[in-house]
Write a protein that holds these residues in place. Structure first.
Motif, PDB file in Angstrom:
ATOM      1  N   ARG A 441     -10.943 -10.312   6.222  1.00  0.00           N
ATOM      2  CA  ARG A 441      -9.682 -10.945   5.852  1.00  0.00           C
ATOM      3  C   ARG A 441      -9.812 -11.773   4.563  1.00  0.00           C
ATOM      4  NH1 ARG A 441      -6.313 -15.181   9.157  1.00  0.00           N
ATOM      5  NH2 ARG A 441      -4.279 -14.183   9.138  1.00  0.00           N
ATOM      6  N   ALA A 442     -10.886 -12.525   4.468  1.00  0.00           N
ATOM      7  CA  ALA A 442     -11.052 -13.378   3.280  1.00  0.00           C
ATOM      8  C   ALA A 442     -11.198 -12.501   2.041  1.00  0.00           C
ATOM      9  CB  ALA A 442     -12.273 -14.268   3.448  1.00  0.00           C
ATOM     10  N   GLU A 443     -11.871 -11.384   2.184  1.00  0.00           N
ATOM     11  CA  GLU A 443     -12.055 -10.501   1.039  1.00  0.00           C
ATOM     12  C   GLU A 443     -10.743  -9.826   0.637  1.00  0.00           C
ATOM     13  OE1 GLU A 443     -14.618 -11.489  -0.493  1.00  0.00           O
ATOM     14  OE2 GLU A 443     -15.627  -9.578  -0.782  1.00  0.00           O
ATOM     15  N   LEU A 444      -9.944  -9.502   1.624  1.00  0.00           N
ATOM     16  CA  LEU A 444      -8.623  -8.931   1.299  1.00  0.00           C
ATOM     17  C   LEU A 444      -7.806  -9.956   0.510  1.00  0.00           C
ATOM     18  CD1 LEU A 444      -6.696  -6.437   1.853  1.00  0.00           C
ATOM     19  CD2 LEU A 444      -5.723  -7.820   3.683  1.00  0.00           C
ATOM     20  N   GLU A 445      -7.858 -11.208   0.971  1.00  0.00           N
ATOM     21  CA  GLU A 445      -7.119 -12.274   0.264  1.00  0.00           C
ATOM     22  C   GLU A 445      -7.662 -12.449  -1.157  1.00  0.00           C
ATOM     23  OE1 GLU A 445      -4.483 -14.019   1.067  1.00  0.00           O
ATOM     24  OE2 GLU A 445      -4.262 -13.496   3.186  1.00  0.00           O
ATOM     25  N   ARG A 446      -8.988 -12.360  -1.287  1.00  0.00           N
ATOM     26  CA  ARG A 446      -9.608 -12.601  -2.603  1.00  0.00           C
ATOM     27  C   ARG A 446      -9.268 -11.492  -3.593  1.00  0.00           C
ATOM     28  NH1 ARG A 446     -14.562 -11.536  -5.310  1.00  0.00           N
ATOM     29  NH2 ARG A 446     -15.384 -10.194  -3.667  1.00  0.00           N
ATOM     30  N   LEU A 447      -9.288 -10.254  -3.073  1.00  0.00           N
ATOM     31  CA  LEU A 447      -9.199  -9.111  -3.990  1.00  0.00           C
ATOM     32  C   LEU A 447      -7.789  -8.544  -4.129  1.00  0.00           C
ATOM     33  CD1 LEU A 447     -12.563  -7.513  -2.887  1.00  0.00           C
ATOM     34  CD2 LEU A 447     -12.066  -8.490  -5.126  1.00  0.00           C
ATOM     35  N   GLY A 448      -6.912  -8.951  -3.228  1.00  0.00           N
ATOM     36  CA  GLY A 448      -5.512  -8.528  -3.351  1.00  0.00           C
ATOM     37  C   GLY A 448      -5.327  -7.035  -3.496  1.00  0.00           C
ATOM     38  N   PRO A 449      -4.537  -6.572  -4.425  1.00  0.00           N
ATOM     39  CA  PRO A 449      -3.782  -7.351  -5.410  1.00  0.00           C
ATOM     40  C   PRO A 449      -2.625  -8.131  -4.766  1.00  0.00           C
ATOM     41  CG  PRO A 449      -3.229  -5.036  -5.604  1.00  0.00           C
ATOM     42  CD  PRO A 449      -4.324  -5.120  -4.574  1.00  0.00           C
ATOM     43  N   ALA A 450      -2.143  -9.120  -5.498  1.00  0.00           N
ATOM     44  CA  ALA A 450      -1.153 -10.043  -4.961  1.00  0.00           C
ATOM     45  C   ALA A 450       0.112  -9.324  -4.485  1.00  0.00           C
ATOM     46  CB  ALA A 450      -0.806 -11.088  -6.016  1.00  0.00           C
ATOM     47  N   SER A 451       0.529  -8.303  -5.227  1.00  0.00           N
ATOM     48  CA  SER A 451       1.765  -7.614  -4.850  1.00  0.00           C
ATOM     49  C   SER A 451       1.600  -6.898  -3.507  1.00  0.00           C
ATOM     50  CB  SER A 451       2.148  -6.597  -5.928  1.00  0.00           C
ATOM     51  OG  SER A 451       1.075  -5.698  -6.116  1.00  0.00           O
ATOM     52  N   ARG A 452       0.424  -6.384  -3.281  1.00  0.00           N
ATOM     53  CA  ARG A 452       0.162  -5.689  -2.017  1.00  0.00           C
ATOM     54  C   ARG A 452       0.172  -6.705  -0.859  1.00  0.00           C
ATOM     55  NH1 ARG A 452      -2.394  -0.926  -0.591  1.00  0.00           N
ATOM     56  NH2 ARG A 452      -3.212  -1.000   1.516  1.00  0.00           N
ATOM     57  N   LEU A 453      -0.496  -7.854  -1.083  1.00  0.00           N
ATOM     58  CA  LEU A 453      -0.543  -8.881  -0.038  1.00  0.00           C
ATOM     59  C   LEU A 453       0.861  -9.399   0.274  1.00  0.00           C
ATOM     60  CD1 LEU A 453      -3.711 -10.860  -1.158  1.00  0.00           C
ATOM     61  CD2 LEU A 453      -3.442  -9.511   0.921  1.00  0.00           C
ATOM     62  N   ALA A 454       1.661  -9.569  -0.761  1.00  0.00           N
ATOM     63  CA  ALA A 454       3.023 -10.074  -0.548  1.00  0.00           C
ATOM     64  C   ALA A 454       3.829  -9.091   0.300  1.00  0.00           C
ATOM     65  CB  ALA A 454       3.712 -10.302  -1.893  1.00  0.00           C
TER      66      ALA A 454
END
Ligand code: FAD
Length: 484
Positions: A441-454
């Protein structure tokens, strides 16, 4: 609004609804299900719930939702990313689907099986074989992974090359949503364009959007003949060249194409008693190949044998053997299927399940290994798996003589960050098939990309605004806010 701990009244209501077989708070009964498969993450739960049908699931979810109590769905608990391990605070209810293991129907004419979420993969294989059909997805955890878990992780396995991952085999889903409502989508329509596809949203959602209670799954013709071969060769680039040669020689028959390095094979031979050396010599790389034909079609053995002979003459393959019978075929498969188990027995490692474009994988495997070995002298890289899908398990073991757990605690994070950075730089994914769970989870947050996470957060918010389902997994509703 934060999540609540269930009080005695709430637990009593749930116990009454589920009955004694469906409810326990006994520490011994719960213990095996509170730790992840790799034994790295320990959780806690207020109770273990084991509903027997979809109505019980819906009622329990409604009762918990009213009180804002979290639920963690769990199947076989074979997640590689601690996706089904509850949070450590002990406030969540662990909801096991394992009692829901009915095969509701098998329709050879539709090529569809309707199976409940708790059906274990190997039981599913057996059930549809009885009807002359095959469910074309398999993996080494087939003795414990369940239909619900496979869907929720969009599992891959050894036949993705031909049939795609789990989501491509899901034709319908029945699920309970976080407010306790039911999604009745089992109809198994091959064509249905009524907007967003909820089945596909639930596939790979890791239990964060809904609890899958049953699914309609695609079947294919049973295997008539199969050819299983083991070859030794010099490099992953040669292996990929071989795959394309085999496809040219056999059409779509090749279903599995799994790469194993020499030191990976050594591990299996050392730790797995039934494992036997497949070839006379030692080769830097090995590939397990399975080609399959339905009854009535030509046996692929001859075509595979011929293509391997040609590849040896062309210098692409060093040596190879085609199994002469089913026992030999199983013995070759054992060498691949026991890789994870052999690794586990050998000790802890920093594990990565990465994908890059197929054609880029040989270069990635070589350059990533060099970079990791330079940055962390003495470590041992073990990359194996689904080369034909552009997906390898890129695992890094500590230097010889260094104990795994302390090494992992001090070095593991830095090693994983480097592997993931290299993967992203190569245009790849940090989770090819195991999912995110809590470990990535932390790596997903770190590497994003932001648009995907949003986009992920928006979907989560729409289904589960209070984050009641599987908190702490996949994606946080609001990062750095304490909201799980
Ligand atoms: C030896 C070994 C080999 C493996 N090989 C592979 C492989 O080749 N390819 C691959 O993709 N994976 C592999 N895995 C990982 C694992 O088997 C898969 O992730 C599998 O799909 C998990 O199924 P499960 O029933 O054990 O799910 P669990 O581990 O119980 O749960 C997995 C996730 O799904 C959720 N979940 C479970 N059931 C439901 C449900 N009914 N509704 C909603 N959410 C649910 C959980 O909350 C969790 O987030 C392997 C694991 C092991 C131990």
């Amino acid at each position: 609004m934060s999540l609540a701990a269930p009080d005695a009244d709430l637990l009593a209501r749930i116990e009454r609804r589920l009955g004694p077989r469906g409810f326990t708070t006994d520490a011994q009964d719960m213990a095996p299900w509170l730790t992840d498969w790799r034994g790295r993450i320990r959780g806690s739960a207020a109770a273990l719930l084991s509903p027997a049908d979809v109505d019980q699931v819906a009622d329990v979810v409604r009762i918990a939702a009213e009180a804002r109590v979290a639920i963690v769905p769990q199947g076989g608990n074979s997640s590689m990313v601690a996706g089904a391990t509850p949070p450590a605070d002990g406030n969540a209810l662990l909801l096991s689907l394992r009692r829901m293991r009915a095969i509701r129907s098998v329709s050879p004419l539709d090529n569809v099986v309707v199976a409940e979420a708790g059906v274990i993969l190997s039981d599913l294989h057996d059930a549809v074989a009885g009807a002359g059909r095959r469910f074309p997805l398999s993996l080494a955890a087939k003795g414990s992974a369940t239909v619900g878990g496979l869907i929720s992780t969009n599992a891959g396995g050894t036949q993705v090359l031909r049939f795609g991952p789990m989501r491509s085999l899901v034709l319908g889903i029945e699920a309970v949503l976080p407010d306790g409502s039911r999604f009745d989508g089992l109809s198994a329509l091959r064509k249905d364009n009524r907007g967003y596809d909820l089945r596909q949203l639930l596939a790979g959602a890791e239990g964060t959007l809904g609890i899958v209670t049953a699914a309609s799954l695609r079947l294919v013709a049973a295997i008539g003949q199969r050819a299983v071969a083991w070859v030794g060769l010099a490099s992953p680039a040669d292996a990929l060249a071989l795959l394309r040669r085999l496809e040219e020689a056999t059409g779509e028959a090749v279903e599995s194409f799994e790469i194993v390095p020499a030191d990976g094979l050594d591990l299996v031979l050392r730790h797995i008693e039934r494992a036997r050396q497949p070839l006379a010599g030692r080769h830097a790389w090995n590939v397990l190949i399975e080609a399959v034909a339905p009854a009535g079609a030509a046996d692929p053995t001859e075509a595979i044998g011929q293509a391997l002979g040609d590849a040896i003459e062309a210098g692409v393959v060093e040596d190879g053997v085609v199994a002469a019978n089913e026992a030999q075929a199983d013995a070759l498969w054992l060498l691949r299927e026991e890789m994870s188990e052999a690794e586990r027995i050998d000790g802890m490692a920093a594990k990565h399940d990465v994908s890059v474009p197929v054609s880029a994988m040989p270069a990635f495997m070589a350059s990533a290994r060099t970079e990791v070995e330079q940055a962390f002298p003495g470590v041992r890289v073990l990359a194996f798996g689904h080369l034909g899908d552009g997906n390898v398990h890129f695992n890094v073991r500590p230097p010889v003589g260094v104990e795994g757990r302390p090494w992992l605690e001090t070095q593991g994070e830095a090693v994983s960050r480097l592997v993931h950075d290299l993967t992203v730089a190569a245009g790849g994914s940090i989770s090819a098939e195991h999912g995110i769970g809590q470990m990535k989870r932390a790596e997903l947050e770190r590497l994003g990309p932001a648009s995907r996470l949003a986009a992920l957060r928006s979907i989560k918010r729409a289904f589960d605004p209070l984050s009641l389902f599987n908190p702490g997994k996949l994606v946080a509703l609001a990062p750095n806010s304490g909201v799980p």
